[in-house]
Design a protein around this motif. Structure first.
Motif, PDB file in Angstrom:
ATOM      1  N   ARG A  37       0.862  -1.057  -0.032  1.00 54.08           N
ATOM      2  CA  ARG A  37      -0.284   0.060   0.020  1.00 54.08           C
ATOM      3  C   ARG A  37       1.075   1.499   0.089  1.00 54.08           C
ATOM      4  O   ARG A  37       1.866   1.403   0.840  1.00 54.08           O
ATOM      5  CB  ARG A  37      -0.904  -0.085   1.341  1.00 54.08           C
ATOM      6  CG  ARG A  37      -1.977  -1.108   1.174  1.00 54.08           C
ATOM      7  CD  ARG A  37      -2.932  -1.113   2.513  1.00 54.08           C
ATOM      8  NE  ARG A  37      -3.567   0.362   2.432  1.00 54.08           N
ATOM      9  CZ  ARG A  37      -4.850   0.453   1.759  1.00 54.08           C
ATOM     10  NH1 ARG A  37      -5.390  -0.519   1.221  1.00 54.08           N
ATOM     11  NH2 ARG A  37      -5.290   1.695   1.839  1.00 54.08           N
ATOM     12  N   LEU A  38       0.547   2.082  -0.944  1.00 52.09           N
ATOM     13  CA  LEU A  38       1.268   3.351  -1.119  1.00 52.09           C
ATOM     14  C   LEU A  38       0.758   4.518  -0.467  1.00 52.09           C
ATOM     15  O   LEU A  38       1.013   5.747  -0.930  1.00 52.09           O
ATOM     16  CB  LEU A  38       1.731   3.598  -2.522  1.00 52.09           C
ATOM     17  CG  LEU A  38       2.475   2.524  -3.021  1.00 52.09           C
ATOM     18  CD1 LEU A  38       3.027   2.878  -4.521  1.00 52.09           C
ATOM     19  CD2 LEU A  38       3.812   2.303  -2.431  1.00 52.09           C
ATOM     20  N   ASP A  39      -0.530   4.306   0.024  1.00 56.83           N
ATOM     21  CA  ASP A  39      -1.371   5.678   0.457  1.00 56.83           C
ATOM     22  C   ASP A  39      -0.434   6.413   1.516  1.00 56.83           C
ATOM     23  O   ASP A  39      -0.888   7.661   2.161  1.00 56.83           O
ATOM     24  CB  ASP A  39      -2.671   5.252   0.996  1.00 56.83           C
ATOM     25  CG  ASP A  39      -2.748   4.059   2.010  1.00 56.83           C
ATOM     26  OD1 ASP A  39      -1.472   3.720   2.654  1.00 56.83           O
ATOM     27  OD2 ASP A  39      -3.667   3.684   2.572  1.00 56.83           O
ATOM     28  N   GLY A  40       0.596   5.777   2.227  1.00 58.11           N
ATOM     29  CA  GLY A  40       1.363   6.588   3.193  1.00 58.11           C
ATOM     30  C   GLY A  40       2.573   7.089   2.964  1.00 58.11           C
ATOM     31  O   GLY A  40       3.260   7.679   3.782  1.00 58.11           O
ATOM     32  N   VAL A  41       2.869   6.936   1.340  1.00 62.65           N
ATOM     33  CA  VAL A  41       4.089   7.587   0.789  1.00 62.65           C
ATOM     34  C   VAL A  41       4.113   9.021   0.830  1.00 62.65           C
ATOM     35  O   VAL A  41       3.201   9.843   0.614  1.00 62.65           O
ATOM     36  CB  VAL A  41       4.226   6.989  -0.310  1.00 62.65           C
ATOM     37  CG1 VAL A  41       5.395   7.537  -1.249  1.00 62.65           C
ATOM     38  CG2 VAL A  41       4.643   5.369  -0.311  1.00 62.65           C
ATOM     39  N   LYS A  42       5.292   9.411   1.590  1.00 62.83           N
ATOM     40  CA  LYS A  42       5.418  10.992   1.526  1.00 62.83           C
ATOM     41  C   LYS A  42       6.296  11.354   0.485  1.00 62.83           C
ATOM     42  O   LYS A  42       6.117  12.703  -0.023  1.00 62.83           O
ATOM     43  CB  LYS A  42       5.926  11.457   2.914  1.00 62.83           C
ATOM     44  CG  LYS A  42       5.013  11.132   4.057  1.00 62.83           C
ATOM     45  CD  LYS A  42       5.689  11.559   5.481  1.00 62.83           C
ATOM     46  CE  LYS A  42       4.750  11.210   6.516  1.00 62.83           C
ATOM     47  NZ  LYS A  42       5.146  11.533   7.727  1.00 62.83           N
ATOM     48  N   THR A  43       7.439  10.776  -0.075  1.00 54.85           N
ATOM     49  CA  THR A  43       8.374  11.141  -1.065  1.00 54.85           C
ATOM     50  C   THR A  43       8.305   9.860  -2.124  1.00 54.85           C
ATOM     51  O   THR A  43       8.644   8.499  -1.551  1.00 54.85           O
ATOM     52  CB  THR A  43       9.622  11.504  -0.408  1.00 54.85           C
ATOM     53  OG1 THR A  43       9.377  12.363   0.723  1.00 54.85           O
ATOM     54  CG2 THR A  43      10.777  11.844  -1.485  1.00 54.85           C
ATOM     55  N   VAL A  44       8.491  10.316  -3.440  1.00 55.30           N
ATOM     56  CA  VAL A  44       8.741   9.194  -4.368  1.00 55.30           C
ATOM     57  C   VAL A  44      10.019   9.854  -5.164  1.00 55.30           C
ATOM     58  O   VAL A  44      10.044  11.057  -5.508  1.00 55.30           O
ATOM     59  CB  VAL A  44       7.335   9.028  -5.325  1.00 55.30           C
ATOM     60  CG1 VAL A  44       7.972   8.219  -6.566  1.00 55.30           C
ATOM     61  CG2 VAL A  44       6.205   8.567  -4.634  1.00 55.30           C
ATOM     62  N   VAL A  45      10.882   8.872  -5.481  1.00 55.96           N
ATOM     63  CA  VAL A  45      12.027   9.244  -6.127  1.00 55.96           C
ATOM     64  C   VAL A  45      11.934   8.313  -7.470  1.00 55.96           C
ATOM     65  O   VAL A  45      11.901   7.199  -7.636  1.00 55.96           O
ATOM     66  CB  VAL A  45      13.305   8.842  -5.363  1.00 55.96           C
ATOM     67  CG1 VAL A  45      14.556   9.135  -6.293  1.00 55.96           C
ATOM     68  CG2 VAL A  45      13.458   9.686  -4.102  1.00 55.96           C
ATOM     69  N   LEU A  46      12.378   9.017  -8.745  1.00 58.99           N
ATOM     70  CA  LEU A  46      12.160   8.470  -9.871  1.00 58.99           C
ATOM     71  C   LEU A  46      13.598   8.286 -10.395  1.00 58.99           C
ATOM     72  O   LEU A  46      14.322   9.333 -10.865  1.00 58.99           O
ATOM     73  CB  LEU A  46      11.512   9.073 -11.031  1.00 58.99           C
ATOM     74  CG  LEU A  46       9.593   9.037 -10.548  1.00 58.99           C
ATOM     75  CD1 LEU A  46       9.162   9.674 -11.779  1.00 58.99           C
ATOM     76  CD2 LEU A  46       9.302   7.506 -10.371  1.00 58.99           C
ATOM     77  N   ASP A  47      14.515   7.329  -9.981  1.00 54.16           N
ATOM     78  CA  ASP A  47      16.031   7.279 -10.320  1.00 54.16           C
ATOM     79  C   ASP A  47      16.236   6.808 -11.917  1.00 54.16           C
ATOM     80  O   ASP A  47      15.611   5.963 -12.122  1.00 54.16           O
ATOM     81  CB  ASP A  47      16.817   6.602  -9.202  1.00 54.16           C
ATOM     82  CG  ASP A  47      18.162   6.703  -9.325  1.00 54.16           C
ATOM     83  OD1 ASP A  47      18.667   7.907  -9.977  1.00 54.16           O
ATOM     84  OD2 ASP A  47      18.949   5.848  -8.933  1.00 54.16           O
ATOM     85  N   GLU A  48      17.208   7.348 -12.394  1.00 60.53           N
ATOM     86  CA  GLU A  48      17.517   6.923 -14.009  1.00 60.53           C
ATOM     87  C   GLU A  48      16.019   6.889 -14.679  1.00 60.53           C
ATOM     88  O   GLU A  48      15.875   5.842 -15.485  1.00 60.53           O
ATOM     89  CB  GLU A  48      18.125   5.349 -13.889  1.00 60.53           C
ATOM     90  CG  GLU A  48      19.412   5.530 -13.165  1.00 60.53           C
ATOM     91  CD  GLU A  48      20.624   6.199 -13.700  1.00 60.53           C
ATOM     92  OE1 GLU A  48      20.240   6.740 -14.684  1.00 60.53           O
ATOM     93  OE2 GLU A  48      21.634   5.710 -13.218  1.00 60.53           O
ATOM     94  N   ALA A  49      15.434   7.970 -14.667  1.00 61.82           N
ATOM     95  CA  ALA A  49      13.993   8.301 -15.297  1.00 61.82           C
ATOM     96  C   ALA A  49      14.365   7.977 -16.811  1.00 61.82           C
ATOM     97  O   ALA A  49      13.265   7.227 -17.424  1.00 61.82           O
ATOM     98  CB  ALA A  49      13.533   9.479 -15.029  1.00 61.82           C
TER      99      ALA A  49
END
Length: 566
Positions: free
Chosen positions: A151-163
């Motif tokens: 579940r990702l409803d508590g995620v505060k930060t998302v990082v897209l690395d090597e987008a």
């Protein structure tokens, strides 16, 4: 904001406001000063800003986003992750996860790498216990979301690395689906080595007034390459395997990566090198993570001297003892060349970058030179005479090294006994012969035919006949008619069309990436609602069909065969 490392003000990690636990971990790891991307990115991310950073592999961007994540994290605050890092490959997922663990060890951070090729049951057990940071590839992350095990409803930060790499690998739709599962008020950080328009499109859709940082003078680009000797050899395709062996014999690398375009080519080249007596290992996407770990362990331990790999499989690798990078083919994109050879030029290390180019690939070498601002020397392929001279030089070096050792006295009794029946010169020559034979002995192999460089004007004229204005291909020749130069073409049926969202660039990318056929060799493409037809050289048709039959395009595995004439 464009950042020039040459003029950026030195700032220690303590001045970036990091918590004491992180500073102690960095000190224990021997980190003294942040890299330019870390100096510019850490403070904005800690402050909660969305950020777009352009930085190449090897510039320290993992710490640039990992340290702010840990700074803002409350370990154990909830069962679900507070941070999600998306990466393109299993190798990079493992590396980023290890980095987060090392930096946050005093914080007792729970981090989990999630990727395919690893038993999902193990991942499920860790997820049930609770995690703070999940680092994973888009496909496996989406798999967990669909299983309702993440579940990702508590995620505060998302990082897209090597987008950019994730988009090149076809993960665009997966990324979109994953981001829709996260809260709208999340912080989003995007790092990419290049900034094509589609990266900007993602930033506009999913980032809120992001700060932008561009490292204009990246260590893996032109500024870092003077320490790397760059050269190329022109070789006809049938002789490339023999030429590779010849170059390796003469160069005698301590450790080298040989880059190939496809899994099939990796296996073929690895088998060829081992047949010539080299210690070579294959690294591609078909290996399990355990197999990859064993291969890398043998390379770092010195029991393997050559790694034969695809670009994707080698993403994120940093081998300290690497002395050579060899391109079995000219990379299809100049940026890929820079990424490859940057591995041997990291941290001020010196080395060699060698490319085996077919005559028709000379224009691609020119494009690389324009990007790097440096010349790639076209050299004459070593001859059998050169190889013999090199092996005799190795004998001399071996003896010279042994003479510098301090444990020679134990052999004096053997020498004394030999001098009773022979003079010293004869004994020395016999010893040199034994060393020479141990190094491979006399060379008895045919010469590799030389290829004369073509004038750039001639190459450009042929390209102009093949392409229309602006580089758009228009090729209305019927299957079976000859191309300029006498190579016949055939038409391949692909069981995907417009209804599957198929575009011409999807077909060209799949053929180039999976079959290793240069994009410029792909002819006319016709896309209907349910299927597509694409022209390829007759000599490469079976290889293209075999490669596409075992790959996915737009998330589907199509039926692929020769087109049946009406």
């Amino acid at each position: 904001m464009d950042v020039d490392p040459a003029t950026s003000t030195d700032t220690g990690f303590a001045e970036l406001g990091l918590r004491p636990e992180l500073l102690r971990a960095l000190a224990d790891l021997g980190y003294e000063e942040p890299t330019p991307i870390q100096r510019e990115a850490i403070a904005p991310i800690v402050a909660g800003h969305d950020l777009v950073g352009q930085a190449a592999t090897g510039t320290g961007k993992t710490a640039a986003f990992a340290l702010p994540l840990l700074q803002n994290l409350t370990p154990g605050g909830s069962d679900g992750p507070a941070a999600l890092v998306l990466v393109p490959t299993r190798e990079l997922a493992e590396q980023v996860s290890q980095a987060v663990h090392r930096y946050g060890r005093e914080l007792n951070v729970r981090v989990l790498p999630v990727y395919g090729g690893q038993p999902i049951s193990r991942q499920l057990q860790v997820l049930r216990r609770g995690v703070d940071v999940v680092v994973g590839t888009p496909g496996r992350i989406l798999d967990h979301i669909e299983r309702e095990t993440l579940r990702l409803d508590g995620v505060k930060t998302v990082v897209l690395d090597e987008a950019d790499e994730m988009l090149d690998m076809g993960f665009a739709e997966d990324i979109e689906a994953i981001l829709t599962e996260t809260p709208e008020e999340r912080q989003t950080v995007l790092f990419s080595a290049t900034m094509p328009p589609r990266i900007d499109a993602i930033a506009k859709r999913h980032l809120r007034e992001p700060m932008r940082i561009t490292m204009r003078r990246e260590p893996t680009a032109a500024d870092a390459l003077p320490s790397v000797r760059q050269s190329a050899y022109l070789v006809a395709r049938p002789h490339k395997a023999a030429a590779l062996g010849r170059v390796l014999d003469v160069e005698a690398p301590t450790a080298a990566i040989v880059f190939c375009r496809t899994r099939e080519e990796v296996e073929e080249v690895t088998e060829s090198l081992n047949g010539r007596g080299f210690r070579a290992e294959a690294l591609h996407g078909g290996l399990s993570q355990d197999q990859r770990d064993r291969v890398m362990g043998r390379l770092r331990a010195g029991s393997t001297e050559l790694l034969v790999a695809t670009d994707v499989a080698a993403r994120g690798l940093d081998v300290e003892q690497l002395t050579h990078v060899i391109n079995f083919n000219v990379p299809s994109a100049p940026e890929a060349y820079v990424h490859r050879i940057g591995r041997v030029g990291r941290a001020g290390r010196t080395g060699a970058a060698i490319t085996l180019a077919e005559p028709r690939e000379q224009r691609m070498l020119k494009a690389i030179e324009r990007l790097t601002g440096q010349r790639i020397a076209l050299e004459k392929l070593p001859t059998v005479t050169d190889l013999r001279a090199r092996r005799l030089e190795l004998v001399r070096n071996t003896v010279q090294t042994a003479m510098d050792a301090d444990d020679l006295d134990r052999f004096r009794s053997v020498l004394d006994s030999l001098t009773d029946d022979a003079d010293l010169e004869q004994i020395t020559l016999a010893c040199l012969k034994l060393i020479h034979e141990a190094n491979g002995g006399d060379v008895d192999e045919p010469e590799i035919p030389s290829v004369a460089p073509q004038r750039e004007r001639d190459v450009d004229n042929r390209a102009a006949r093949r392409n229309g204005p602006g580089g758009e291909r228009f090729d209305n020749r019927r299957p079976g008619r000859n191309r300029p130069g006498g190579d016949s073409v055939t038409r391949v049926f692909v069981g995907l069309g417009r209804r599957a969202g198929l575009r011409p660039q999807d077909l060209v990318g799949a053929i180039a990436g999976e079959a290793g056929l240069p994009a410029r060799d792909v002819g006319a493409i016709q896309i209907t609602d349910r299927f597509s037809l694409v022209e390829v050289p007759e000599a490469d048709a079976d290889r293209v069909i075999r490669a596409l039959s075992h790959s996915t395009i737009r998330g589907r595995r199509p039926t692929v065969r020769r087109d049946r004439p009406n």
